[in-house]
Motif scaffolding. Sequence first.
Motif, PDB file in Angstrom:
ATOM      1  N   PHE A 103     -39.494 -13.808  47.030  1.00 37.56           N
ATOM      2  CA  PHE A 103     -38.483 -14.130  46.036  1.00 37.56           C
ATOM      3  C   PHE A 103     -37.123 -13.817  46.640  1.00 37.56           C
ATOM      4  O   PHE A 103     -37.023 -13.007  47.574  1.00 37.56           O
ATOM      5  CB  PHE A 103     -38.718 -13.364  44.730  1.00 37.56           C
ATOM      6  CG  PHE A 103     -38.811 -11.868  44.896  1.00 37.56           C
ATOM      7  CD1 PHE A 103     -37.685 -11.060  44.763  1.00 37.56           C
ATOM      8  CD2 PHE A 103     -40.033 -11.259  45.181  1.00 37.56           C
ATOM      9  CE1 PHE A 103     -37.770  -9.687  44.910  1.00 37.56           C
ATOM     10  CE2 PHE A 103     -40.125  -9.892  45.334  1.00 37.56           C
ATOM     11  CZ  PHE A 103     -38.990  -9.099  45.195  1.00 37.56           C
ATOM     12  N   PRO A 104     -36.044 -14.410  46.168  1.00 36.41           N
ATOM     13  CA  PRO A 104     -34.734 -14.231  46.811  1.00 36.41           C
ATOM     14  C   PRO A 104     -34.058 -12.928  46.400  1.00 36.41           C
ATOM     15  O   PRO A 104     -34.236 -12.441  45.274  1.00 36.41           O
ATOM     16  CB  PRO A 104     -33.938 -15.438  46.315  1.00 36.41           C
ATOM     17  CG  PRO A 104     -34.545 -15.755  44.982  1.00 36.41           C
ATOM     18  CD  PRO A 104     -36.008 -15.432  45.104  1.00 36.41           C
ATOM     19  N   ASP A 105     -33.313 -12.374  47.322  1.00 41.65           N
ATOM     20  CA  ASP A 105     -32.423 -11.271  46.966  1.00 41.65           C
ATOM     21  C   ASP A 105     -31.267 -11.835  46.143  1.00 41.65           C
ATOM     22  O   ASP A 105     -30.857 -12.981  46.331  1.00 41.65           O
ATOM     23  CB  ASP A 105     -31.887 -10.593  48.233  1.00 41.65           C
ATOM     24  CG  ASP A 105     -31.018  -9.391  47.926  1.00 41.65           C
ATOM     25  OD1 ASP A 105     -31.581  -8.325  47.641  1.00 41.65           O
ATOM     26  OD2 ASP A 105     -29.770  -9.521  47.978  1.00 41.65           O
ATOM     27  N   GLU A 106     -30.739 -11.019  45.238  1.00 41.68           N
ATOM     28  CA  GLU A 106     -29.709 -11.500  44.332  1.00 41.68           C
ATOM     29  C   GLU A 106     -28.361 -11.707  45.008  1.00 41.68           C
ATOM     30  O   GLU A 106     -27.512 -12.454  44.510  1.00 41.68           O
ATOM     31  CB  GLU A 106     -29.534 -10.523  43.158  1.00 41.68           C
ATOM     32  CG  GLU A 106     -30.764 -10.374  42.273  1.00 41.68           C
ATOM     33  CD  GLU A 106     -31.777  -9.396  42.840  1.00 41.68           C
ATOM     34  OE1 GLU A 106     -31.526  -8.857  43.953  1.00 41.68           O
ATOM     35  OE2 GLU A 106     -32.828  -9.192  42.203  1.00 41.68           O
ATOM     36  N   VAL A 107     -28.141 -11.068  46.153  1.00 38.51           N
ATOM     37  CA  VAL A 107     -26.828 -11.109  46.805  1.00 38.51           C
ATOM     38  C   VAL A 107     -26.884 -11.841  48.139  1.00 38.51           C
ATOM     39  O   VAL A 107     -26.033 -12.687  48.431  1.00 38.51           O
ATOM     40  CB  VAL A 107     -26.277  -9.686  47.015  1.00 38.51           C
ATOM     41  CG1 VAL A 107     -24.933  -9.730  47.756  1.00 38.51           C
ATOM     42  CG2 VAL A 107     -26.129  -8.973  45.672  1.00 38.51           C
ATOM     43  N   PHE A 108     -27.904 -11.528  48.954  1.00 44.22           N
ATOM     44  CA  PHE A 108     -27.977 -12.078  50.305  1.00 44.22           C
ATOM     45  C   PHE A 108     -29.079 -13.138  50.382  1.00 44.22           C
ATOM     46  O   PHE A 108     -30.097 -13.039  49.696  1.00 44.22           O
ATOM     47  CB  PHE A 108     -28.253 -10.966  51.314  1.00 44.22           C
ATOM     48  CG  PHE A 108     -27.205  -9.882  51.298  1.00 44.22           C
ATOM     49  CD1 PHE A 108     -25.974 -10.087  51.901  1.00 44.22           C
ATOM     50  CD2 PHE A 108     -27.449  -8.666  50.676  1.00 44.22           C
ATOM     51  CE1 PHE A 108     -25.007  -9.091  51.886  1.00 44.22           C
ATOM     52  CE2 PHE A 108     -26.492  -7.662  50.654  1.00 44.22           C
ATOM     53  CZ  PHE A 108     -25.265  -7.878  51.261  1.00 44.22           C
ATOM     54  N   PRO A 109     -28.905 -14.163  51.228  1.00 38.19           N
ATOM     55  CA  PRO A 109     -29.916 -15.219  51.366  1.00 38.19           C
ATOM     56  C   PRO A 109     -31.101 -14.745  52.197  1.00 38.19           C
ATOM     57  O   PRO A 109     -31.334 -15.206  53.317  1.00 38.19           O
ATOM     58  CB  PRO A 109     -29.145 -16.345  52.052  1.00 38.19           C
ATOM     59  CG  PRO A 109     -28.113 -15.638  52.872  1.00 38.19           C
ATOM     60  CD  PRO A 109     -27.706 -14.435  52.064  1.00 38.19           C
TER      61      PRO A 109
END
Length: 244
Positions: A103-109
Amino acid sequence: MVEDDSIADSTPRDVLLGSLLGRLREFVASPLTPGSHVLRGLLPPTEMDRGARVVLWDGQDLGSTYALEIPLLDDDGEEIPHDNFIAALRSCIGQREALGPPFPDEVFPVPVLDARRHFLNIVDAPPLTLADAVYLPLLSLGSANGPAPLSEDVEEEAGEVEWRLLGFMLVDERYARYYVRWTETGDVWGLDFCMRDEAGKVDSRGGTADMIFPALASSHDLERFHRPVSDNRCQAVFDLTTWC
Protein backbone atom coordinates in the motif's frame (compact mmCIF):
# COMPACT_ATOMS: atom_id res chain seq x y z
CA MET A 1 17.46 31.15 31.45
CA VAL A 2 15.42 28.30 30.00
CA GLU A 3 16.61 24.82 31.01
CA ASP A 4 16.99 22.14 28.39
CA ASP A 5 14.21 19.73 29.23
CA SER A 6 14.32 17.75 26.00
CA ILE A 7 14.71 14.43 27.80
CA ALA A 8 11.69 15.04 29.98
CA ASP A 9 9.70 16.03 26.90
CA SER A 10 10.63 12.83 25.05
CA THR A 11 7.75 10.46 24.67
CA PRO A 12 8.30 6.70 25.09
CA ARG A 13 7.79 6.39 21.33
CA ASP A 14 10.56 8.90 20.70
CA VAL A 15 12.91 6.89 22.91
CA LEU A 16 12.07 3.68 21.04
CA LEU A 17 12.58 5.38 17.68
CA GLY A 18 15.91 6.81 18.81
CA SER A 19 17.07 3.38 19.89
CA LEU A 20 15.91 1.85 16.62
CA LEU A 21 17.63 4.54 14.58
CA GLY A 22 20.84 3.89 16.48
CA ARG A 23 20.67 0.22 15.50
CA LEU A 24 19.87 0.86 11.85
CA ARG A 25 21.96 3.88 10.88
CA GLU A 26 25.04 1.82 9.98
CA PHE A 27 23.05 0.27 7.14
CA VAL A 28 22.67 3.60 5.34
CA ALA A 29 25.98 2.81 3.61
CA SER A 30 26.53 -0.88 4.42
CA PRO A 31 24.28 -3.64 3.07
CA LEU A 32 21.71 -5.08 5.43
CA THR A 33 21.69 -8.23 3.30
CA PRO A 34 24.50 -9.48 1.03
CA GLY A 35 24.71 -7.43 -2.16
CA SER A 36 21.59 -5.33 -1.59
CA HIS A 37 19.22 -3.59 0.80
CA VAL A 38 20.68 -0.49 2.37
CA LEU A 39 18.66 1.89 4.49
CA ARG A 40 17.04 4.76 2.60
CA GLY A 41 15.05 6.03 5.55
CA LEU A 42 13.31 5.37 8.85
CA LEU A 43 9.85 6.98 8.96
CA PRO A 44 8.36 7.60 12.40
CA PRO A 45 4.71 6.55 12.59
CA THR A 46 1.93 9.08 12.16
CA GLU A 47 -1.26 8.83 14.17
CA MET A 48 -2.70 6.68 11.37
CA ASP A 49 0.29 4.35 10.96
CA ARG A 50 0.47 1.03 12.77
CA GLY A 51 4.25 1.05 13.14
CA ALA A 52 7.51 2.63 12.06
CA ARG A 53 8.52 2.17 8.43
CA VAL A 54 11.99 0.93 7.52
CA VAL A 55 12.63 2.15 3.96
CA LEU A 56 15.05 0.03 1.90
CA TRP A 57 16.65 0.26 -1.54
CA ASP A 58 19.57 -1.28 -3.42
CA GLY A 59 21.79 1.79 -3.04
CA GLN A 60 21.76 2.57 -6.78
CA ASP A 61 18.25 2.67 -8.19
CA LEU A 62 15.64 4.66 -6.27
CA GLY A 63 13.01 2.68 -8.15
CA SER A 64 13.99 -0.38 -6.10
CA THR A 65 12.66 1.27 -2.94
CA TYR A 66 10.06 -0.29 -0.67
CA ALA A 67 9.24 -0.01 3.03
CA LEU A 68 8.52 -2.54 5.74
CA GLU A 69 6.12 -1.47 8.47
CA ILE A 70 7.37 -2.93 11.76
CA PRO A 71 6.14 -2.61 15.35
CA LEU A 72 7.85 -0.68 18.13
CA LEU A 73 6.13 -2.69 20.89
CA ASP A 74 5.17 -6.34 21.28
CA ASP A 75 1.65 -7.68 21.73
CA ASP A 76 1.79 -6.90 25.47
CA GLY A 77 2.80 -3.29 24.88
CA GLU A 78 6.39 -3.90 25.97
CA GLU A 79 9.55 -2.78 24.21
CA ILE A 80 10.86 -5.35 21.73
CA PRO A 81 14.32 -6.59 22.75
CA HIS A 82 16.85 -5.44 20.14
CA ASP A 83 19.27 -8.37 20.45
CA ASN A 84 17.64 -10.20 17.54
CA PHE A 85 16.22 -7.16 15.79
CA ILE A 86 18.46 -7.14 12.71
CA ALA A 87 18.07 -10.88 12.16
CA ALA A 88 14.28 -10.54 12.38
CA LEU A 89 14.35 -7.65 9.90
CA ARG A 90 16.41 -9.76 7.49
CA SER A 91 13.78 -12.49 7.78
CA CYS A 92 11.05 -9.99 6.88
CA ILE A 93 13.06 -8.98 3.82
CA GLY A 94 13.41 -12.60 2.79
CA GLN A 95 9.68 -13.21 3.24
CA ARG A 96 8.46 -9.95 1.73
CA GLU A 97 6.68 -11.69 -1.17
CA ALA A 98 4.43 -13.38 1.42
CA LEU A 99 3.57 -10.24 3.38
CA GLY A 100 0.57 -9.33 1.27
CA PRO A 101 -0.07 -6.57 -1.26
CA PRO A 102 1.74 -3.25 -0.79
CA PHE A 103 0.00 0.00 0.00
CA PRO A 104 1.31 3.55 -0.58
CA ASP A 105 2.91 5.77 2.00
CA GLU A 106 0.87 8.91 2.58
CA VAL A 107 3.77 11.30 1.89
CA PHE A 108 6.43 9.56 -0.20
CA PRO A 109 5.94 7.50 -3.40
CA VAL A 110 7.06 4.30 -1.67
CA PRO A 111 5.21 0.95 -1.56
CA VAL A 112 4.77 -0.28 2.03
CA LEU A 113 4.50 -3.90 3.17
CA ASP A 114 2.92 -4.76 6.52
CA ALA A 115 5.63 -6.85 8.24
CA ARG A 116 4.38 -6.39 11.81
CA ARG A 117 2.99 -9.87 12.41
CA HIS A 118 5.88 -11.73 10.79
CA PHE A 119 8.34 -9.58 12.73
CA LEU A 120 6.65 -10.29 16.09
CA ASN A 121 6.36 -13.99 15.33
CA ILE A 122 10.07 -14.34 14.68
CA VAL A 123 11.91 -11.68 16.70
CA ASP A 124 12.33 -13.90 19.78
CA ALA A 125 14.11 -16.62 17.79
CA PRO A 126 14.99 -15.51 14.25
CA PRO A 127 17.30 -17.61 12.06
CA LEU A 128 20.79 -16.38 12.88
CA THR A 129 23.94 -16.35 10.79
CA LEU A 130 27.43 -16.80 12.21
CA ALA A 131 27.90 -13.05 11.69
CA ASP A 132 24.84 -12.41 13.90
CA ALA A 133 26.36 -14.56 16.65
CA VAL A 134 29.59 -12.54 16.49
CA TYR A 135 27.65 -9.26 16.63
CA LEU A 136 25.52 -10.03 19.71
CA PRO A 137 28.40 -9.91 22.25
CA LEU A 138 29.66 -6.73 20.56
CA LEU A 139 26.24 -5.22 21.12
CA SER A 140 25.95 -6.30 24.75
CA LEU A 141 29.55 -5.62 25.81
CA GLY A 142 29.74 -2.32 23.93
CA SER A 143 26.40 -0.85 25.02
CA ALA A 144 27.48 -0.36 28.64
CA ASN A 145 30.50 1.84 28.03
CA GLY A 146 29.76 4.01 25.00
CA PRO A 147 32.51 5.77 23.04
CA ALA A 148 35.99 5.83 24.50
CA PRO A 149 37.14 9.24 25.85
CA LEU A 150 39.22 11.36 23.48
CA SER A 151 41.16 13.42 26.01
CA GLU A 152 42.45 13.34 29.58
CA ASP A 153 39.82 15.93 30.50
CA VAL A 154 37.18 13.21 30.61
CA GLU A 155 39.37 10.57 32.25
CA GLU A 156 37.34 10.82 35.45
CA GLU A 157 34.14 10.15 33.52
CA ALA A 158 35.77 7.12 31.91
CA GLY A 159 36.34 5.65 35.37
CA GLU A 160 32.61 5.48 35.95
CA VAL A 161 32.22 2.44 33.69
CA GLU A 162 33.30 -1.07 34.68
CA TRP A 163 34.86 -2.07 31.37
CA ARG A 164 35.70 -0.95 27.87
CA LEU A 165 35.36 -3.10 24.79
CA LEU A 166 38.59 -2.78 22.77
CA GLY A 167 38.29 -5.31 19.95
CA PHE A 168 37.29 -8.80 18.91
CA MET A 169 38.18 -11.71 16.64
CA LEU A 170 36.11 -14.58 15.25
CA VAL A 171 38.65 -17.32 15.96
CA ASP A 172 36.91 -20.13 14.10
CA GLU A 173 33.41 -21.51 13.48
CA ARG A 174 33.00 -22.33 17.18
CA TYR A 175 34.03 -19.29 19.20
CA ALA A 176 35.08 -15.64 19.14
CA ARG A 177 37.34 -13.64 21.45
CA TYR A 178 36.41 -10.19 22.77
CA TYR A 179 39.04 -7.88 24.25
CA VAL A 180 37.97 -5.75 27.22
CA ARG A 181 39.80 -3.51 29.66
CA TRP A 182 38.58 -3.90 33.24
CA THR A 183 38.53 -0.35 34.61
CA GLU A 184 39.31 -1.25 38.22
CA THR A 185 42.69 -2.82 37.43
CA GLY A 186 43.47 -1.57 33.92
CA ASP A 187 44.04 -5.15 32.76
CA VAL A 188 43.07 -6.20 29.25
CA TRP A 189 41.36 -9.58 29.10
CA GLY A 190 40.34 -11.85 26.25
CA LEU A 191 36.90 -13.34 26.72
CA ASP A 192 36.02 -16.38 24.63
CA PHE A 193 32.31 -16.87 23.87
CA CYS A 194 30.77 -19.69 21.86
CA MET A 195 29.16 -19.06 18.50
CA ARG A 196 27.39 -22.43 18.16
CA ASP A 197 25.58 -24.78 20.53
CA GLU A 198 26.42 -28.44 21.08
CA ALA A 199 24.48 -29.44 17.96
CA GLY A 200 26.40 -26.97 15.80
CA LYS A 201 23.51 -24.51 15.48
CA VAL A 202 24.36 -20.80 15.54
CA ASP A 203 23.86 -19.65 19.13
CA SER A 204 22.38 -16.35 20.31
CA ARG A 205 23.38 -16.62 23.96
CA GLY A 206 26.38 -14.37 23.43
CA GLY A 207 23.86 -11.55 23.78
CA THR A 208 24.01 -12.12 27.56
CA ALA A 209 27.76 -11.42 27.72
CA ASP A 210 27.15 -8.15 29.55
CA MET A 211 25.52 -10.06 32.42
CA ILE A 212 27.89 -13.04 32.60
CA PHE A 213 31.26 -11.30 32.38
CA PRO A 214 30.84 -8.41 34.88
CA ALA A 215 29.25 -10.73 37.46
CA LEU A 216 32.25 -13.05 37.32
CA ALA A 217 34.77 -10.19 37.29
CA SER A 218 33.17 -8.29 40.19
CA SER A 219 33.05 -11.43 42.34
CA HIS A 220 36.68 -12.24 41.45
CA ASP A 221 35.46 -15.58 40.12
CA LEU A 222 36.77 -15.08 36.60
CA GLU A 223 40.09 -16.78 37.35
CA ARG A 224 38.38 -20.17 37.44
CA PHE A 225 37.95 -19.87 33.68
CA HIS A 226 41.54 -18.94 32.88
CA ARG A 227 42.65 -20.45 29.57
CA PRO A 228 46.38 -21.24 29.23
CA VAL A 229 46.88 -19.82 25.75
CA SER A 230 49.28 -17.18 24.48
CA ASP A 231 47.77 -13.90 23.29
CA ASN A 232 50.00 -10.82 23.48
CA ARG A 233 46.99 -8.49 23.12
CA CYS A 234 45.80 -9.24 26.65
CA GLN A 235 47.07 -10.19 30.10
CA ALA A 236 44.86 -13.30 30.26
CA VAL A 237 42.26 -15.23 28.29
CA PHE A 238 39.12 -16.60 29.94
CA ASP A 239 37.02 -19.40 28.47
CA LEU A 240 33.36 -18.44 28.92
CA THR A 241 32.08 -20.73 26.17
CA THR A 242 30.31 -22.94 28.71
CA TRP A 243 28.35 -19.94 30.03
CA CYS A 244 26.79 -18.85 26.77
